[in-house]
Design a protein around this motif. Structure first.
Motif, PDB file in Angstrom:
ATOM      1  N   ALA A  80     -13.969  -9.646  -0.316  1.00 36.91           N
ATOM      2  CA  ALA A  80     -12.475  -9.870   0.689  1.00 36.91           C
ATOM      3  C   ALA A  80     -10.954  -9.874   0.017  1.00 36.91           C
ATOM      4  O   ALA A  80     -10.445  -9.108   0.072  1.00 36.91           O
ATOM      5  N   ALA A  81     -11.723  -9.832  -1.086  1.00 37.00           N
ATOM      6  CA  ALA A  81     -10.167  -9.178  -2.093  1.00 37.00           C
ATOM      7  C   ALA A  81      -9.820  -7.927  -2.483  1.00 37.00           C
ATOM      8  O   ALA A  81      -9.161  -7.591  -3.308  1.00 37.00           O
ATOM      9  N   PRO A 224     -16.099 -20.443  -6.408  1.00 38.09           N
ATOM     10  CA  PRO A 224     -16.605 -19.315  -6.178  1.00 38.09           C
ATOM     11  C   PRO A 224     -16.081 -18.502  -5.495  1.00 38.09           C
ATOM     12  O   PRO A 224     -16.175 -16.927  -5.868  1.00 38.09           O
ATOM     13  N   LEU A 225     -15.295 -18.502  -4.109  1.00 32.35           N
ATOM     14  CA  LEU A 225     -14.830 -17.803  -3.638  1.00 32.35           C
ATOM     15  C   LEU A 225     -14.202 -17.554  -4.126  1.00 32.35           C
ATOM     16  O   LEU A 225     -13.356 -15.956  -4.396  1.00 32.35           O
ATOM     17  N   ALA A 226     -12.829 -18.293  -5.393  1.00 32.86           N
ATOM     18  CA  ALA A 226     -11.599 -18.451  -6.200  1.00 32.86           C
ATOM     19  C   ALA A 226     -11.654 -16.898  -7.282  1.00 32.86           C
ATOM     20  O   ALA A 226     -11.384 -15.765  -7.788  1.00 32.86           O
ATOM     21  N   GLY A 233      -8.955  -8.672  -8.704  1.00 30.98           N
ATOM     22  CA  GLY A 233      -7.590  -8.796  -9.082  1.00 30.98           C
ATOM     23  C   GLY A 233      -6.932  -9.305  -7.829  1.00 30.98           C
ATOM     24  O   GLY A 233      -5.396  -8.978  -7.370  1.00 30.98           O
ATOM     25  N   GLY A 234      -7.484 -10.120  -7.024  1.00 32.93           N
ATOM     26  CA  GLY A 234      -6.770 -10.205  -5.368  1.00 32.93           C
ATOM     27  C   GLY A 234      -5.382 -10.948  -5.417  1.00 32.93           C
ATOM     28  O   GLY A 234      -6.048 -12.460  -6.355  1.00 32.93           O
ATOM     29  N   ALA A 352     -10.301  -8.881   5.480  1.00 38.41           N
ATOM     30  CA  ALA A 352     -11.542  -8.296   4.538  1.00 38.41           C
ATOM     31  C   ALA A 352     -12.035  -7.060   6.130  1.00 38.41           C
ATOM     32  O   ALA A 352     -11.962  -7.709   7.062  1.00 38.41           O
ATOM     33  N   PRO A 353     -12.809  -6.430   6.053  1.00 35.47           N
ATOM     34  CA  PRO A 353     -13.478  -5.822   6.609  1.00 35.47           C
ATOM     35  C   PRO A 353     -14.541  -6.236   7.610  1.00 35.47           C
ATOM     36  O   PRO A 353     -14.854  -7.414   7.388  1.00 35.47           O
TER      37      PRO A 353
END
Length: 379
Positions: A80-81, A224-226, A233-234, A352-353
């Motif tokens: 997503a990032a 975990p997402l973070a 590098g989001g 995110a795609p």
């Protein structure tokens, strides 16, 4: 040595990175096999008895199963990032998260007195049996509890070692370290709030939610997402959207775990179905049931669900009936669905795609239990 051979998923990970969250969850199995081979080798070099009795049990627990949700969520955060290409660092981070989970499970089973984990004896139970079979001196329970505490500590040490190596090899290592540092503190705080609530006889919904957030929701999904986003590098709105998505999905996961703790099938969950009720642990399910019982004037239900000492078999049956009769089970089921839907909406805000958004939605369904579980799937 464990000597696991590379899987197809692992080979995919080496070339292009896992293409889906499910690929990542499968690929981390091979990563764990390699890492634990090395860790057990170092343990044997340190001391063969320690390696056999403690390190070997940690490795066996980690490799015995689990949904690998944390790895899959880390992959979703990474993608997503903007993460692409070689996913080796994501898999190593996922392996570290699985080791932290092992630490939490081992210590949690000791504190709750749970006999089973992932379809096998909990570590402290297994150590007690070893003590008795070997004819050791002294009380087996004290030995087993001490050994299990050390086993959990070792799992955390292995996790920290692995995460440190990953952070040192990343240009975003400082951000990774800060997320990891916060996650570990939250886990300990949540576990303490859990035992504190039992000791004080707490029964409020807000306190139950605070415990659920600290003890499970944050380190299962939000962190975990973070961590995945930090590895990529989001910046900007993406991390905030991921945190919101993770908080909702993590709470849905814990609420589902509350339901499984009261109504689950041990053959599927790999742990007893009545531990939470028998110990009267403060869960959101129990807190909602108590509140509804008081509001409706259902004295029998309120009495059955009130804080107190360990519950008998008959009382556990009364508690289950009360949770059904007051509507608590239905309320929690409804809240799980709401949280899962909100999580997916927040994730869409990352931009995110579409394939990654679909992967995340499927993963949330699985974590929240709104999709069918596979046979034998355990935490």
């Amino acid at each position: 040595m464990l000597g696991l051979r590379p899987t197809v998923a692992e080979q995919v990970g080496r070339v292009d990175g896992p293409r889906t969250a499910r690929d990542a969850a499968r690929a981390v199995e091979a990563e764990l096999g390699r890492l634990l081979d090395d860790a057990l080798g170092r343990a044997r070099d340190t001391d063969p008895v320690f390696a056999r009795d403690v390190a070997g049990r940690v490795a066996a627990l980690v490799l015995r199963g689990g949904k690998r949700l944390r790895t899959a969520f880390a992959w979703c955060g990474w993608r997503a990032a903007g993460g692409t290409g070689d996913a080796t660092a994501v898999l190593r981070m996922g392996a570290a998260l699985e080791l932290v989970q092992a630490c939490a499970l081992i210590h949690d089973d000791v504190m709750d007195g749970s006999p089973l984990r992932r379809g096998a004896p909990a570590v402290h139970v297994d150590l007690a049996r070893m003590h008795e079979a070997a004819g050791m001196t002294g009380p087996s329970e004290a030995f087993a509890v001490s050994g299990a505490v050390l086993a959990g500590d070792l799992a955390l040490a292995w996790a920290d070692d692995l995460m440190t190596e990953t952070a040192l090899g990343s240009p975003h290592g400082l951000r990774l370290h800060r997320e990891w540092q916060a996650m570990r503190t939250e886990m300990v705080a949540g576990q303490y709030r859990d035992i504190h609530a039992q000791a004080t006889g707490a029964s409020g919904v807000e306190e139950a939610l605070s415990i659920a957030t600290l003890k499970s929701a944050l380190y299962t999904v939000e962190r975990p997402l973070a961590l995945g986003a930090s590895l990529a590098g989001g910046e900007g709105a993406v991390p905030d959207a991921l945190r919101s998505a993770g908080r909702c999905a993590g709470l849905a996961f814990q609420l589902r775990d509350d339901l499984l703790g009261a109504f689950g099938d041990p053959a599927v969950t790999g742990k007893p179905a009545d531990d939470d009720l028998r110990t009267r642990k403060l869960t959101c399910l129990l807190a909602v049931g108590s509140r509804l019982a008081r509001a409706s004037g259902d004295r029998e239900a309120a009495e059955a669900l009130a804080p107190g000492g360990p519950a008998s078999d008959d009382t556990v049956r009364r508690m289950r009936a009360a949770l059904e009769r007051t509507g608590a089970r239905a309320v929690v089921e409804s809240r799980i669905a709401e949280l899962a839907a909100a999580s997916v909406r927040h994730f869409e805000g990352t931009g995110a795609p579409p394939p990654v958004r679909r992967e995340f939605a499927a993963l949330v369904e699985r974590a929240a239990g709104t999709a069918p579980r596979r046979t034998g799937e355990a935490a």
